[in-house]
Design an enzyme around this catalytic site. Structure first.
Site, PDB file in Angstrom:
ATOM      1  N   LYS A  65       0.659  -0.993   0.112  1.00 36.90           N
ATOM      2  CA  LYS A  65       0.387  -0.085   0.151  1.00 36.90           C
ATOM      3  C   LYS A  65       0.686   1.226   0.049  1.00 36.90           C
ATOM      4  O   LYS A  65       1.663   1.189   0.717  1.00 36.90           O
ATOM      5  CB  LYS A  65      -0.500  -0.401   1.091  1.00 36.90           C
ATOM      6  CG  LYS A  65      -2.244   0.901   0.930  1.00 36.90           C
ATOM      7  CD  LYS A  65      -2.889   0.916   2.368  1.00 36.90           C
ATOM      8  CE  LYS A  65      -4.078   1.437   2.555  1.00 36.90           C
ATOM      9  NZ  LYS A  65      -4.849   1.703   3.645  1.00 36.90           N
ATOM     10  N   SER A 140      -9.682   1.674   2.616  1.00 37.53           N
ATOM     11  CA  SER A 140      -8.881   2.415   1.917  1.00 37.53           C
ATOM     12  C   SER A 140      -8.335   1.876   0.998  1.00 37.53           C
ATOM     13  O   SER A 140      -6.860   2.193   0.388  1.00 37.53           O
ATOM     14  CB  SER A 140      -8.212   3.688   2.489  1.00 37.53           C
ATOM     15  OG  SER A 140      -7.495   2.579   3.807  1.00 37.53           O
ATOM     16  N   SER A 164     -10.225  -0.254   7.240  1.00 36.51           N
ATOM     17  CA  SER A 164      -9.493  -0.228   6.098  1.00 36.51           C
ATOM     18  C   SER A 164      -8.695  -1.726   5.014  1.00 36.51           C
ATOM     19  O   SER A 164      -8.319  -1.600   3.810  1.00 36.51           O
ATOM     20  CB  SER A 164      -8.816   1.006   5.720  1.00 36.51           C
ATOM     21  OG  SER A 164      -9.458   2.049   5.930  1.00 36.51           O
TER      22      SER A 164
HETATM   23  N1  GLN Z   1     -13.304   3.807   6.176  1.00 34.00           N
HETATM   24  C1  GLN Z   1     -13.312   4.457   7.500  1.00 34.00           C
HETATM   25  C2  GLN Z   1     -12.392   5.701   7.688  1.00 34.00           C
HETATM   26  O1  GLN Z   1     -12.321   6.789   6.402  1.00 34.00           O
HETATM   27  C3  GLN Z   1     -11.743   3.485   7.832  1.00 34.00           C
HETATM   28  C4  GLN Z   1     -10.713   4.398   7.071  1.00 34.00           C
HETATM   29  C5  GLN Z   1      -8.962   2.877   7.564  1.00 34.00           C
HETATM   30  O2  GLN Z   1      -8.932   2.705   7.916  1.00 34.00           O
HETATM   31  N2  GLN Z   1      -8.013   4.268   6.891  1.00 34.00           N
HETATM   32  O3  GLN Z   1     -11.590   6.622   8.123  1.00 34.00           O
END
Ligand code: GLN
Length: 476
Positions: A65, A140, A164
Site C-alpha cells: 500500500k 482505503s 481499511s
Molecule cells: N473508512 C474508514 C475511514 O474512512 C476507515 C479507513 C481506514 O481504516 N483507514 O476512516
C-alpha cells in the site's frame, strides 16, 4: 495453470520442489499487471521485475500500500501533498519482508491518507472492483485488495484504522486481517490515527494470511506502542475444528441497514461452524450505536494532528500563492496545504481540529475517549464468556462508483461493523462467505480478544476449509 493465480503457500511448495522460481512468479505477476491493470487501476507504481532471484525462506513478491515507507522509493499516501517524497528508511514491516525473502513488487492505490471506504479519494483516480468494474473495491486499501482479487498480486499489505483492510477484502472476495493493536510495528507506516492504525495482510486464503502475519508481527523498539508479546506460529493454529469454541453473535450488529443477502449468508455461516462443533451464543455489545460517532471524533482528531506536519517545509510539494496575502511563510503553508490536500482530507482536518479546539475538547474529544473505553469494556466483558465473535464485515456488498461520493455520512456509516475492533484494539479477520445474486462477494468477520489471533485463524480456517467460496476466481 497460471502461477499468478496460486497462493503464496502453494507457490512456496512448488519452489521447494524446483517446479518454479521466484523470478518466474514475479514475471507472471508483472505480465498480469500489464494485461489487466489498465482496467482495474490497483497499482500506482509498478517497478521493474526484481532481477536477482531472492533467497529468503518466503521469496514471493508482494504488493505494498502507498503509505508504507521503502527506502528511496516514492511514497505519497495517494496525496498530491506528498508527491516526490522519498523516505530515507524502510518501514519495519518492509525490513521483515526483505529479511524473509518477500520481494516488494508494486505500490497500490488507496484513499488519500487512508481516509475513505472506496478508494475514490485518491489523487491518482479510483480503483475498480475486479468482480464488477462499475463497483468500488472498498477502501482505503482498495488497490491491495483489488490487486490480490485480480491475480495481479499473490498477496499484499494494507493498513486498517477503521476497516481499511477488512472492508476492501470483503468487497473483493479475499482475506484481510487487522491484527491486535501493537502486534505489528507501525514504524514507517505514514500515520493516519496513531491509536487505531495497524498494518496487516491481504491474501487469497487464510493460510497465506497466517503466514504473512507471522512474517511481519513482533516487538519493535522503534514503535513504542508495539507489544512485547511473543509471536506464536500462526500456521500451527490452522486446525479444521472448532469443537468446544463458544462464538458470540452481537445482537446490536443485526439491525436495519443490513442487506438481506448478507444476513442470509450469516445464517449459513452459523450452520457450517455449528456442524464443526462451535456453540453459538447471542450476546450484547451495548455501546455499538456510538461506535461510528466515537470513531469519527477520535480518528479525525488524531489525523488533524498527524497531518499538521505537511506544510511544504520537510515533505513533498511546496507552493506559493501568485499574490502575497500575509507573511511569505504563512502564505506558503496555506497555499501548499490548499493545493496539496484533497476534499476529504480537508474535511477530516477541519473536523478533527474542531474536536480538539479549546472550548470543544471536553465536549467532543474527551467524551469520545470515554465512550471509546465503554466500547472496549463491552468487548472485555464479552470475551470473559466467549472465544470469538462473528459478524458481517460490511452491511452491504460493494457499492457503485460515485454512489456515495457526495454523501460522506452514508460513506462513514458503511464502517459500522469494522470500527469497533480498532476502537477496542482487538484482532479481526474478513474472509469470503458468499456472493450476492449480482455476483458480488460477501465477507464474514471473526473477532477475538487481544493477542488471540490463533483462535481467530482457527475459526476462519475451519469455515474456509468447509466451504468453496475462496476458490471462486475472478474472470478478467
Ligand atoms: N473508512 C474508514 C475511514 O474512512 C476507515 C479507513 C481506514 O481504516 N483507514 O476512516
Amino acid at each position: 495453470m497460471n502461477l499468478n493465480e496460486l497462493t503464496a503457500h502453494e507457490l512456496l511448495d512448488l519452489i521447494k520442489e524446483k517446479k518454479t522460481s521466484t523470478a518466474e512468479v514475479s514475471q507472471a505477476v508483472v505480465k498480469k499487471i500489464q494485461a489487466t491493470d489498465g482496467r482495474i487501476h490497483a497499482f500506482v507504481r509498478t517497478p521493474a521485475i526484481p532481477v536477482s532471484a531472492n533467497s529468503g525462506a518466503y521469496s514471493i513478491p508482494i504488493a505494498i500500500k502507498d503509505n508504507l515507507c521503502i527506502a528511496g522509493e516514492e511514497v505519497t499516501c495517494c496525496s498530491q501533498i506528498l508527491k516526490g517524497f522519498r523516505p530515507p528508511y524502510d518501514a519495519t514491516v518492509i525490513n521483515k519482508l526483505k529479511a524473509s525473502g518477500v520481494v516488494p513488487l508494486g505500490t497500490t492505490n488507496m484513499d488519500e491518507f487512508a481516509f475513505g471506504s472506496s478508494t475514490e479519494n485518491s489523487c491518482y483516480g479510483p480503483t475498480r472492483n475486479p468482480w464488477n468494474l462499475d463497483c468500488v473495491p472498498g477502501g482505503s486499501s482498495g488497490g491491495s485488495a483489488a490487486a490480490v482479487a485480480a491475480h495481479e498480486a499473490i498477496w499484499a499489505l494494507g493498513s486498517d484504522t477503521g476497516g481499511s483492510i477488512r472492508q476492501p477484502a470483503a468487497f473483493c472476495g479475499v482475506v484481510g486481517v487487522k491484527p491486535t493493536y501493537g502486534r505489528v510495528s507501525r514504524y514507517g507506516l505514514i500515520a493516519f490515527a496513531s491509536s487505531l492504525d495497524q498494518i496487516g495482510p491481504i491474501t487469497k486464503d487464510v493460510t497465506d494470511a497466517a503466514l504473512l502475519l507471522k512474517i511481519i508481527a513482533g516487538y519493535d523498539e522503534m514503535d513504542s506502542t508495539s507489544a512485547n508479546v511473543a509471536v506464536p506460529d500462526y500456521l500451527q493454529a490452522l486446525k479444521n475444528d472448532v469443537q468446544g469454541l463458544k462464538i458470540g453473535i452481537p445482537k446490536e450488529f443485526f439491525v436495519d441497514g443490513m442487506d438481506a443477502e448478507v444476513k442470509e449468508s450469516m445464517s449459513a455461516v452459523i450452520a457450517v461452524l455449528e456442524k464443526k462443533g462451535a456453540k453459538f451464543i447471542e450476546m450484547s455489545l451495548p455501546h455499538t450505536e456510538y461506535s461510528v460517532a466515537t470513531y469519527y471524533i477520535v480518528a479525525t482528531a488524531e489525523a488533524s494532528s498527524n497531518l499538521a506536519r505537511y506544510d511544504g517545509v520537510q515533505y513533498g510539494i511546496r507552493r506559493h500563492p501568485s499574490q502575497a496575502r500575509r507573511t511569505p511563510m504563512i502564505d506558503m503553508f496555506e497555499e501548499t496545504r490548499d493545493q496539496g490536500f484533497g476534499r476529504e482530507a480537508k474535511r477530516r482536518i477541519m473536523l478533527g481540529t474542531y474536536c480538539l479546539s479549546s472550548g470543544y475538547y471536553d465536549a467532543y474529544y474527551l467524551r469520545g475517549q470515554k465512550v471509546r473505553t465503554l466500547i472496549k469494556q463491552d468487548f472485555d466483558q464479552a470475551f470473559k464468556e466467549i472465544d470469538a465473535i462473528i459478524a458481517p464485515t460490511s452491511p452491504t456488498t460493494a457499492f457503485r462508483l460515485g454512489e456515495k461520493t457526495n454523501d460522506p455520512l452514508s460513506m462513514y456509516l458503511s464502517d459500522i461493523y469494522t470500527i469497533s475492533a480498532n476502537l477496542s484494539g482487538i484482532p479481526a479477520i474478513s474472509l469470503p462467505c458468499g456472493f450476492s445474486k449480482t455476483g458480488m462477494p460477501i465477507g464474514l468477520q471473526v473477532m477475538t480478544k487481544p493477542f488471540a489471533e490463533e483462535t481467530m485463524f482457527r475459526v476462519a480456517y475451519t469455515y474456509e476449509q468447509n466451504t468453496e467460496w475462496h476458490k471462486r476466481k475472478v474472470n478478467l
